[in-house]
Design a protein around this motif. Structure first.
Motif, PDB file in Angstrom:
ATOM      1  N   LEU A 193      -0.735   8.739  -0.021  1.00 17.67           N
ATOM      2  CA  LEU A 193      -1.841   8.204   0.754  1.00 17.67           C
ATOM      3  C   LEU A 193      -2.920   7.725  -0.208  1.00 17.67           C
ATOM      4  O   LEU A 193      -3.396   8.490  -1.043  1.00 17.67           O
ATOM      5  CB  LEU A 193      -2.417   9.300   1.665  1.00 17.67           C
ATOM      6  N   SER A 194      -3.283   6.455  -0.109  1.00 15.98           N
ATOM      7  CA  SER A 194      -4.345   5.876  -0.927  1.00 15.98           C
ATOM      8  C   SER A 194      -5.633   5.932  -0.114  1.00 15.98           C
ATOM      9  O   SER A 194      -5.669   5.473   1.027  1.00 15.98           O
ATOM     10  CB  SER A 194      -3.996   4.442  -1.297  1.00 15.98           C
ATOM     11  N   VAL A 195      -6.691   6.484  -0.711  1.00 15.49           N
ATOM     12  CA  VAL A 195      -7.936   6.740   0.010  1.00 15.49           C
ATOM     13  C   VAL A 195      -9.120   6.191  -0.771  1.00 15.49           C
ATOM     14  O   VAL A 195      -9.213   6.371  -1.984  1.00 15.49           O
ATOM     15  CB  VAL A 195      -8.127   8.270   0.213  1.00 15.49           C
ATOM     16  N   VAL A 196     -10.024   5.524  -0.057  1.00 19.93           N
ATOM     17  CA  VAL A 196     -11.320   5.147  -0.616  1.00 19.93           C
ATOM     18  C   VAL A 196     -12.269   6.284  -0.246  1.00 19.93           C
ATOM     19  O   VAL A 196     -12.505   6.555   0.933  1.00 19.93           O
ATOM     20  CB  VAL A 196     -11.820   3.801  -0.049  1.00 19.93           C
ATOM     21  N   VAL A 197     -12.786   6.966  -1.237  1.00 16.53           N
ATOM     22  CA  VAL A 197     -13.607   8.157  -1.002  1.00 16.53           C
ATOM     23  C   VAL A 197     -15.008   7.757  -0.551  1.00 16.53           C
ATOM     24  O   VAL A 197     -15.661   6.926  -1.185  1.00 16.53           O
ATOM     25  CB  VAL A 197     -13.659   9.030  -2.271  1.00 16.53           C
ATOM     26  N   GLN A 248      -8.215  10.522  14.228  1.00 17.96           N
ATOM     27  CA  GLN A 248      -9.480  10.433  13.494  1.00 17.96           C
ATOM     28  C   GLN A 248      -9.394  10.915  12.052  1.00 17.96           C
ATOM     29  O   GLN A 248     -10.155  10.455  11.205  1.00 17.96           O
ATOM     30  CB  GLN A 248     -10.570  11.245  14.217  1.00 17.96           C
ATOM     31  N   TRP A 249      -8.497  11.865  11.759  1.00 18.44           N
ATOM     32  CA  TRP A 249      -8.468  12.534  10.457  1.00 18.44           C
ATOM     33  C   TRP A 249      -7.050  12.750   9.949  1.00 18.44           C
ATOM     34  O   TRP A 249      -6.116  12.898  10.728  1.00 18.44           O
ATOM     35  CB  TRP A 249      -9.121  13.918  10.556  1.00 18.44           C
ATOM     36  N   ALA A 264     -10.998   5.795   6.101  1.00 21.03           N
ATOM     37  CA  ALA A 264     -11.017   5.735   4.637  1.00 21.03           C
ATOM     38  C   ALA A 264      -9.634   5.528   4.032  1.00 21.03           C
ATOM     39  O   ALA A 264      -9.512   5.379   2.820  1.00 21.03           O
ATOM     40  CB  ALA A 264     -11.637   7.015   4.074  1.00 21.03           C
ATOM     41  N   VAL A 265      -8.590   5.513   4.860  1.00 22.81           N
ATOM     42  CA  VAL A 265      -7.231   5.336   4.347  1.00 22.81           C
ATOM     43  C   VAL A 265      -7.003   3.865   4.008  1.00 22.81           C
ATOM     44  O   VAL A 265      -7.094   2.995   4.865  1.00 22.81           O
ATOM     45  CB  VAL A 265      -6.178   5.822   5.371  1.00 22.81           C
ATOM     46  N   ALA A 266      -6.703   3.608   2.734  1.00 22.56           N
ATOM     47  CA  ALA A 266      -6.443   2.243   2.265  1.00 22.56           C
ATOM     48  C   ALA A 266      -4.966   1.892   2.377  1.00 22.56           C
ATOM     49  O   ALA A 266      -4.613   0.722   2.420  1.00 22.56           O
ATOM     50  CB  ALA A 266      -6.904   2.078   0.830  1.00 22.56           C
ATOM     51  N   GLY A 267      -4.102   2.909   2.419  1.00 23.94           N
ATOM     52  CA  GLY A 267      -2.680   2.634   2.547  1.00 23.94           C
ATOM     53  C   GLY A 267      -1.842   3.885   2.484  1.00 23.94           C
ATOM     54  O   GLY A 267      -2.308   4.947   2.063  1.00 23.94           O
ATOM     55  N   ILE A 268      -0.609   3.749   2.910  1.00 26.48           N
ATOM     56  CA  ILE A 268       0.384   4.808   2.787  1.00 26.48           C
ATOM     57  C   ILE A 268       1.666   4.144   2.313  1.00 26.48           C
ATOM     58  O   ILE A 268       2.048   3.077   2.809  1.00 26.48           O
ATOM     59  CB  ILE A 268       0.579   5.591   4.103  1.00 26.48           C
ATOM     60  N   PHE A 269       2.304   4.747   1.322  1.00 27.65           N
ATOM     61  CA  PHE A 269       3.468   4.120   0.708  1.00 27.65           C
ATOM     62  C   PHE A 269       4.402   5.166   0.123  1.00 27.65           C
ATOM     63  O   PHE A 269       4.015   6.323  -0.088  1.00 27.65           O
ATOM     64  CB  PHE A 269       3.036   3.131  -0.377  1.00 27.65           C
ATOM     65  N   THR A 300     -12.883   0.780   6.359  1.00 26.86           N
ATOM     66  CA  THR A 300     -14.272   0.796   6.814  1.00 26.86           C
ATOM     67  C   THR A 300     -14.782   2.203   6.575  1.00 26.86           C
ATOM     68  O   THR A 300     -14.352   3.141   7.229  1.00 26.86           O
ATOM     69  CB  THR A 300     -14.382   0.437   8.307  1.00 26.86           C
ATOM     70  N   VAL A 301     -15.643   2.334   5.582  1.00 20.41           N
ATOM     71  CA  VAL A 301     -16.121   3.656   5.201  1.00 20.41           C
ATOM     72  C   VAL A 301     -17.637   3.708   5.273  1.00 20.41           C
ATOM     73  O   VAL A 301     -18.314   2.686   5.248  1.00 20.41           O
ATOM     74  CB  VAL A 301     -15.677   4.036   3.767  1.00 20.41           C
ATOM     75  N   SER A 302     -18.142   4.923   5.357  1.00 24.75           N
ATOM     76  CA  SER A 302     -19.571   5.138   5.188  1.00 24.75           C
ATOM     77  C   SER A 302     -19.858   4.921   3.717  1.00 24.75           C
ATOM     78  O   SER A 302     -18.981   4.554   2.955  1.00 24.75           O
ATOM     79  CB  SER A 302     -19.937   6.560   5.605  1.00 24.75           C
TER      80      SER A 302
END
Length: 131
Positions: free
Chosen positions: A27-31, A64-65, A85-90, A103-105
């Motif tokens: 899981l790629s995440v933008v923190v 949501q999470w 915040a999930v940018a992708g799953i691979f 779309t993140v805070s």
């Protein structure tokens, strides 16, 4: 409340496909300020997490999470990632998966917790943008 988008459903589908195929789901995440991950592993505002059943405990992917616990340097940590915040799953083995608009805070910098410059997602996996 408006209906749920397709993003959480697609995340769950790619996760199941990875596990069923014997691949390792990443899981790629933008923190951002709502993301609860070990900040010492965040690089350039991003983190990639291993979601394989052997690496996680109590994995829950709801609308949501993404929530689970995992060990980092032998210490169990509880992680919480907003779906937004999930940018992708691979799949780690072949890079196949899906990428998403994020779309993140306000994002956080692991050193001083101030918002960094906008970052682009990791370039190694080949993502397909899904709207």
């Amino acid at each position: 409340m408006p209906g749920n988008g397709t993003k959480p459903y697609l995340i769950r589908a790619i996760y199941e496909w990875c596990v069923d195929s014997g691949y390792t789901p990443y899981l790629s995440v933008v923190v951002d300020v709502n993301t609860r991950v070990p900040m010492e592993y965040v690089k350039d505002g991003n983190i990639v997490l291993n979601l394989s059943p052997s690496a996680t405990h109590g994995l829950l992917i709801d609308n949501q999470w993404v929530r689970f616990s995992a060990r980092f340097n032998g210490v169990s940590r509880q992680l919480e990632v907003p779906i937004t915040a999930v940018a992708g799953i691979f799949a780690r083995e072949n890079g196949e998966g899906l990428g998403f608009e994020v779309t993140v805070s306000a994002t956080v910098d692991q050193e001083d917790e101030t918002p960094p410059e906008p970052t682009k997602p990791p370039s190694k996996p080949k993502f397909q943008i899904v709207k």
